[in-house]
Design a protein around this motif. Sequence first.
Motif: not given
Length: 330
Positions: A25, A94-95, A97, A99-102, A106-107, A110
Motif C-alpha cells: 500500500n 470501494a464497498d 474493500l 472503504s468508508r472514508h471519502k 483517497k478517491d 482508490l
Amino acid sequence: MTHYIGIDVSKAKLDLAWIRDIDKNKVKTKVYKNEHADYPNLIHWLKANVTEDLSNLHITVEATGVYHENLAYYLHDQGLRVSIVNPAFVRSYADSLGSRHKTDKKDSILLARYTATTKPDLWTPPPAEARHLKSLLSRLDALQHDLQREQNRQEKAEATDTAPIVSASIEQMIAALQEAIAKLNGDIDDHINNHPNLKQDQELLKSIKGVGPATSRQMLTLMHNKSFTQASQAAAFLGLIPKQVQSGQFRGKTRLAKNGSSSIRAKLYMAAVVSTRYNPDIKAQYERLLANGKCKMQAICAAMRKLVHICFGVLKHQMPYQPQTTKIAA
C-alpha cells in the motif's frame, strides 16, 4: 512494467495517485489545477517520478460530468493509456474493500487500486467531427429550452396586466432565439454534409420509418461518440431498460431506469409514437403488447427500446432499414 495511476477529477483540481507497491500500500500523490496550462506539469511529474516511458502508464479517471474530458483528451494525445470508468463501478469496488472514508485524495488512491486490480478497458476518443456534432446539438438543445421558457413567459404576459416594454422585450428575445436556432440548424446540416461518414449514417437512420431529422441527429451523435458493441448497451445507456422494484411479498411497478440523456429520450418518445403507426415492426410489437395486457405507456417504452435496436442495426450493417415483419409475412 505497467504503472497504475488514478486521478480524481473535480472542477477546480486534479488529485493524482500512483500505486508504487499495491501489496504494501505504498502510494505517491500530487495535486494539480484542472486547467490546460497545468497539464504539462502533470506530465513532467509522471516522467520525473514514475517513468520516462509514458506508454507504460495506465491512468484511470471517473466520468464526472464534463470536467474529465479535456484532461482525458490531453493524456491520450500524449500517448498515455487512459480508462474512463463509471463512478458506480468504482463505488462498488470501494464497498468490497470496506472503504468508508471519502476524500479527493483517497478517491484518487482508490482509482489507482481499481486500475491495478481490474485492468479497465482503454478509452478511445471519438473522432473530432463526432465531438463537434455533439457540441452543436448540445447548444441547439439549450437554445430550444430557452425559447420554450420565453414562449411560456409570453403566454403568461398575454394573460396578465404586463407592461408593454416587458412584452416587447419578450418578443425581441423570442425573435433572436428563433434566428439563432435557424442558423444553428443550418450549421449542423452543413457539418453533417461536409463529413461523408456522418452524412451516410444519417441517411441510413432516416430510412427507418418513424425516425425524422431531429431523432436521426441525436442517434447519429450518440452512436459516433460512444463505442457500443451491442444494441442493448445503447438502450441501457439511454435508460430504456426496465427496472423492477421487488422486496419480499412487495411487487412494485416496473419502470424505465431513466439514466442517460433525457433530451434524447424525449425525442425517441415522439419518434416511437409515430412509429407505432407507420413502422411495421414497431406497430406489430405495440399491438401485440397491448393485446397481452400491457398499458400504452409500457408498449411505448418497448417501442423506444426497439427503435434504438433498429438504429444500431442499420449503422452496424450499413444497410437501409428493411422491415422484418414484411419479410415474415412474405
